[in-house]
Write a protein that holds these residues in place. Sequence first.
Motif, mmCIF file in Angstrom:
data_model
loop_
_atom_site.group_PDB
_atom_site.id
_atom_site.type_symbol
_atom_site.label_atom_id
_atom_site.label_comp_id
_atom_site.label_asym_id
_atom_site.label_seq_id
_atom_site.Cartn_x
_atom_site.Cartn_y
_atom_site.Cartn_z
ATOM 1 N N GLU A 1 0.813 -1.180 -0.078
ATOM 2 C CA GLU A 1 0.096 -0.105 0.008
ATOM 3 C C GLU A 1 1.185 1.298 0.095
ATOM 4 O O GLU A 1 2.240 1.024 -0.024
ATOM 5 N N GLN B 1 -7.413 8.575 1.709
ATOM 6 C CA GLN B 1 -6.989 7.673 0.515
ATOM 7 C C GLN B 1 -6.488 8.927 -0.513
ATOM 8 O O GLN B 1 -6.123 8.373 -1.701
ATOM 9 N N HIS C 1 -3.419 4.214 7.168
ATOM 10 C CA HIS C 1 -4.836 3.488 7.924
ATOM 11 C C HIS C 1 -4.250 2.743 8.941
ATOM 12 O O HIS C 1 -3.543 1.825 8.494
ATOM 13 N N ARG D 1 0.870 8.040 2.362
ATOM 14 C CA ARG D 1 0.035 9.112 1.885
ATOM 15 C C ARG D 1 0.903 10.513 2.687
ATOM 16 O O ARG D 1 1.102 10.349 3.910
#
Length: 393
Positions: free
Chosen positions: A253, A261, A297, A256
């Motif tokens: 993943e 997202q 997350h 960020r």
Amino acid sequence: MGTAACGLKAVAFSAMILIASATGASAALTFTTGKLTSGIGFILVSGSFDFDQNLSHFTRLVKETDPVFVAFNSPGGNPPKAMELGRLIRALGLATFQPRQGECASACALAFLGGTIRYAEPGAIGVHKSSFADSRGMDLDSAVSYVQHITAETISYMTEMGVDPALLQLSLKYESDDIRYLSKSEMAEYRVTTKTDKTSADLPESGNSISPPTSDVPPTTRALPDSSIPNLDARFDIPRAKTGRFRHPKGFEFLRDSPSQQGSKLGMLRNRDRVAILSISDRWYKVRVGTRIGYLHHNWVKVDQFINNQFDDRYIQIASFDNFAEAENYIRNAPLPLTAYLAANHWFAVTASGTFPAKQAAEMLKQMKAKASAPEDAFITVGNTYVRKVCCD
């Protein structure tokens, strides 16, 4: 209020639905502002939910036009994006209203649930099993893990919005090419609509602003620990998450630059990459990975300060409760050996005892459901948010 006035307002609202229909509900998500003849403002959400949809335009429209409610004309789309809009609707204090003239099916129903007050005409909300298109192209293990993760997220979201998670079990009975439209009694039973003293005409027709719900909608639950919640039992203390390893069903993943997202990608992480947790916000960790600092997350970090299990193993989660007494009682009366874990949101996850390799867990869950020894909404999880075992030896 006269019959003629009500008719004009219904025509005005229906016109907005027709305009959206003319542009095609299957197109990308759009937001259109409008006002009823009484002056009440609303936003019509049209089109399909895409995973990369930017919702900043919705927020800007709310600030600029001060609407009272949100309506939909959408066939569905990406469930996580629909839940994101639902949480945004809740955070902005908006009601949701769904007439039969529009469409709100599949993932759209999740967005509808975000309303502080929710009203829908009978047959206006449709549910079915998600197609989980985002899992295509994954290997079997990754696809199963991804589907189970989305299922868990949906259950958590429904609970957060004050909706009975049994609604998900109902939707699982209908394939993705079929839709079950909910009756008035079903919407009340599953708490899809809220109890208010307003009639079906009052929500879009009333000249008064809509008051926030009182005790009819339970308070929302947080995904990560809230320091304001007192711990009366040391078993339920949640340690500060400081370090951990990245763990995702897909195996990778992106880090960020913001807790969303939609944040820009700062680089790819792969399973077992070490992270230092700098700060915690609802559902997101601010982390350091090597020399990079960004956001992950919370579902994708196996925290060192939480329970230790084999990195590649899975739990089979059977149920979850917002209090220990119910979790303990459920386990004591269950025919199968079960275990309860304190989760990072202060809830209690009830699982089959032990952890298992992913393929074995998937087969076990399949057999358990076939024998009706596990509910249809039971799922497999890596358990990254499990803090410690609290019941029962």
